[in-house]
Design a protein around this motif. Structure first.
Motif, PDB file in Angstrom:
ATOM      1  N   PHE A 124       0.796  -1.349  -0.310  1.00  0.00           N
ATOM      2  CA  PHE A 124       0.219  -0.198   0.083  1.00  0.00           C
ATOM      3  C   PHE A 124       0.756   1.412   0.015  1.00  0.00           C
ATOM      4  CE2 PHE A 124       0.475  -1.425   4.703  1.00  0.00           C
ATOM      5  CZ  PHE A 124       0.969   0.402   5.490  1.00  0.00           C
ATOM      6  N   TRP A 125       0.559   2.166  -0.619  1.00  0.00           N
ATOM      7  CA  TRP A 125       0.731   3.435  -0.649  1.00  0.00           C
ATOM      8  C   TRP A 125      -0.291   4.866  -0.076  1.00  0.00           C
ATOM      9  CZ3 TRP A 125       0.180  -0.294  -3.654  1.00  0.00           C
ATOM     10  CH2 TRP A 125       0.903  -1.175  -4.797  1.00  0.00           C
ATOM     11  N   ILE A 126       0.881   5.646   0.524  1.00  0.00           N
ATOM     12  CA  ILE A 126       0.724   6.885   1.470  1.00  0.00           C
ATOM     13  C   ILE A 126       1.772   7.522   0.371  1.00  0.00           C
ATOM     14  CG2 ILE A 126       0.663   7.833   3.089  1.00  0.00           C
ATOM     15  CD1 ILE A 126       0.753   5.928   4.548  1.00  0.00           C
ATOM     16  N   HIS A 127       0.023   8.579   0.092  1.00  0.00           N
ATOM     17  CA  HIS A 127       0.807   9.965  -0.681  1.00  0.00           C
ATOM     18  C   HIS A 127       0.214  11.791  -0.247  1.00  0.00           C
ATOM     19  CE1 HIS A 127       1.203  12.546  -4.666  1.00  0.00           C
ATOM     20  NE2 HIS A 127       0.186  12.991  -4.162  1.00  0.00           N
ATOM     21  N   LEU A 128       1.721  11.768  -0.179  1.00  0.00           N
ATOM     22  CA  LEU A 128       1.384  12.994   0.874  1.00  0.00           C
ATOM     23  C   LEU A 128       1.365  14.255   0.334  1.00  0.00           C
ATOM     24  CD1 LEU A 128       1.267  13.269   4.595  1.00  0.00           C
ATOM     25  CD2 LEU A 128       3.680  14.054   4.040  1.00  0.00           C
ATOM     26  N   PRO A 129       0.295  15.059   0.309  1.00  0.00           N
ATOM     27  CA  PRO A 129       0.242  16.167  -0.620  1.00  0.00           C
ATOM     28  C   PRO A 129       1.507  17.633   0.021  1.00  0.00           C
ATOM     29  CG  PRO A 129      -1.440  16.597   0.962  1.00  0.00           C
ATOM     30  CD  PRO A 129      -1.301  15.252   0.839  1.00  0.00           C
ATOM     31  N   ALA A 130       1.561  17.977  -1.154  1.00  0.00           N
ATOM     32  CA  ALA A 130       2.652  18.842  -1.025  1.00  0.00           C
ATOM     33  C   ALA A 130       1.829  19.942   0.057  1.00  0.00           C
ATOM     34  CB  ALA A 130       3.373  19.788  -2.187  1.00  0.00           C
ATOM     35  N   ARG A 131       1.213  19.930   0.184  1.00  0.00           N
ATOM     36  CA  ARG A 131       0.384  21.350   1.398  1.00  0.00           C
ATOM     37  C   ARG A 131      -0.281  20.796   2.566  1.00  0.00           C
ATOM     38  NH1 ARG A 131      -0.131  25.880  -2.118  1.00  0.00           N
ATOM     39  NH2 ARG A 131       0.644  25.993  -3.982  1.00  0.00           N
ATOM     40  N   TYR A 132       0.000  19.634   2.821  1.00  0.00           N
ATOM     41  CA  TYR A 132       0.401  18.818   4.376  1.00  0.00           C
ATOM     42  C   TYR A 132       0.667  20.296   5.463  1.00  0.00           C
ATOM     43  CZ  TYR A 132       0.748  15.913   8.391  1.00  0.00           C
ATOM     44  OH  TYR A 132       0.113  15.561   9.276  1.00  0.00           O
ATOM     45  N   ASP A 133       0.055  19.786   6.270  1.00  0.00           N
ATOM     46  CA  ASP A 133       0.283  20.552   7.525  1.00  0.00           C
ATOM     47  C   ASP A 133      -0.353  19.768   8.250  1.00  0.00           C
ATOM     48  OD1 ASP A 133       1.444  22.420   8.843  1.00  0.00           O
ATOM     49  OD2 ASP A 133       0.596  24.275   9.094  1.00  0.00           O
ATOM     50  N   PRO A 134       0.916  19.689   8.863  1.00  0.00           N
ATOM     51  CA  PRO A 134       0.617  18.468  10.686  1.00  0.00           C
ATOM     52  C   PRO A 134      -0.155  19.772  11.334  1.00  0.00           C
ATOM     53  CG  PRO A 134       2.993  18.965  10.490  1.00  0.00           C
ATOM     54  CD  PRO A 134       2.404  19.353   9.412  1.00  0.00           C
ATOM     55  N   ALA A 135      -0.385  20.724  10.935  1.00  0.00           N
ATOM     56  CA  ALA A 135      -1.139  21.896  12.783  1.00  0.00           C
ATOM     57  C   ALA A 135      -2.699  22.112  11.541  1.00  0.00           C
ATOM     58  CB  ALA A 135      -0.596  22.623  12.540  1.00  0.00           C
ATOM     59  N   GLN A 136      -3.530  21.204  10.963  1.00  0.00           N
ATOM     60  CA  GLN A 136      -4.306  21.461  10.478  1.00  0.00           C
ATOM     61  C   GLN A 136      -4.763  20.315   9.542  1.00  0.00           C
ATOM     62  OE1 GLN A 136      -6.132  23.994   9.778  1.00  0.00           O
ATOM     63  NE2 GLN A 136      -4.553  25.479  11.188  1.00  0.00           N
ATOM     64  N   PRO A 137      -5.668  19.247  10.968  1.00  0.00           N
ATOM     65  CA  PRO A 137      -5.009  17.880   9.950  1.00  0.00           C
ATOM     66  C   PRO A 137      -6.013  16.691   9.081  1.00  0.00           C
ATOM     67  CG  PRO A 137      -6.196  18.220  12.319  1.00  0.00           C
ATOM     68  CD  PRO A 137      -5.624  19.360  11.765  1.00  0.00           C
ATOM     69  N   ALA A 138      -5.412  16.736   7.836  1.00  0.00           N
ATOM     70  CA  ALA A 138      -5.715  16.356   6.803  1.00  0.00           C
ATOM     71  C   ALA A 138      -7.070  15.365   6.770  1.00  0.00           C
ATOM     72  CB  ALA A 138      -4.712  15.728   5.894  1.00  0.00           C
ATOM     73  N   SER A 139      -7.634  15.208   5.314  1.00  0.00           N
ATOM     74  CA  SER A 139      -8.660  14.554   4.867  1.00  0.00           C
ATOM     75  C   SER A 139      -8.177  12.903   4.542  1.00  0.00           C
ATOM     76  CB  SER A 139      -9.906  15.094   3.785  1.00  0.00           C
ATOM     77  OG  SER A 139     -10.477  16.357   4.288  1.00  0.00           O
TER      78      SER A 139
END
Length: 293
Positions: free
Chosen positions: A54-69
């Motif tokens: 399985f693969w996790i794709h992390l967007p470039a605009r991911y910010d750990p202070a703002q939980p992602a969908s």
């Protein structure tokens, strides 16, 4: 507000129609590319004896202070391929950069392989079954490996699941059984007719209280057995869509031409995601919901 759609002639021959990908399915020069991590699952309690990637794709605009969908793709390798029909990581990068989609972590999960078996593919066992094994597997064995690494929202309206063919009915089943976790669903050319015992959903949808799901379905006029009385992929997708309509669900059905191909569903993915993640009427802001870190 009226939306005007440009005229486009319908093909006369529906047997071999191919749709062209739009700009959101191609890498754009100024859009930052997310990072993809490959992982292995070699010791499953839900599906013992299987292995998978399985693969996790992390967007470039991911910010750990703002939980992602979170958006799960079944048959992950097919959906991740940047040169394939779906190109989901490319689509996610483009839509997130433009602000059409909140920062969203893509989770691409392959079906299991039974090592040493004469019939190693576990895909139909996992995807066509009407039971909670697949969603339990995702929630207890795969998704925790995402939430341990990244900040993911716990709001089920920000969790989606996508699949095609048998993966389409698997995505529907996962959300149907666990709407407390998955409330956004994409099913392309879903193989409801292959489910053991037949397609249960027209009956289930009609007989159950409406669930808090938003559902995008794609079906093909020339899908498998489209003009036959049994095992008719097109007819069973239409029956599910009709049941959703009669039950008052927030759903969308897009019919295309051509056969059992991921092409049309892949081309539609950007629009499907924009429609699924459009603002709803719930007055409670998404940012105030519980979060997983």
């Amino acid at each position: 507000m009226t939306t005007e759609v440009p005229y486009r002639a319908l093909p006369v021959d529906q047997s071999d129609v191919r749709y062209l990908h739009g700009p959101d399915s191609h890498r754009q020069p100024r859009v930052p590319v997310g990072r993809t991590v490959e992982l292995d699952c070699t010791d499953s309690a839900v599906y013992p004896g299987t292995v998978r990637k399985f693969w996790i794709h992390l967007p470039a605009r991911y910010d750990p202070a703002q939980p992602a969908s979170l958006l799960v793709f079944l048959d992950g390798r097919w959906y991740l391929d940047p040169d394939g029909e779906v190109r989901a990581s490319v689509v996610l990068d483009n839509l997130i950069d433009r602000g059409d989609l909140p920062a969203t972590v893509g989770l691409f999960v392959d079906p299991g392989i039974r090592v040493g078996s004469d019939q190693p593919k576990n895909r139909n066992i996992e995807y066509d079954a009407y039971d909670d094994r697949l969603v339990t597997f995702l929630l207890t064995e795969i998704i925790p490996q995402v939430t341990q690494r990244y900040a993911i929202s716990a709001d089920p309206r920000r969790w989606g699941i996508c699949g095609g063919s048998s993966g389409g009915n698997a995505a529907f089943t996962a959300a149907w059984l666990r709407p407390d976790r998955f409330q956004r669903v994409i099913g392309c050319l879903s193989s409801f007719t292959q489910m053991p015992g037949g397609n249960p959903y027209p009956r289930l949808i009609a007989g159950a209280p409406r669930k808090p799901l938003r559902i995008f379905l794609q079906a093909g006029h020339r899908d498998l057995h489209w003009n036959e009385p049994e095992r008719n992929w097109l007819a069973e997708n239409l029956r599910v869509a009709a049941a959703l309509a009669q039950a008052g669900y927030d759903f969308r059905l897009v019919l295309g031409d051509g056969g059992h191909s991921p092409n049309h569903g892949g081309v539609l993915l950007p629009d499907a995601l924009r429609w699924l993640w459009r603002p709803d009427t719930d007055p409670t802001p998404l940012t105030t919901r519980p979060q997983i870190r």
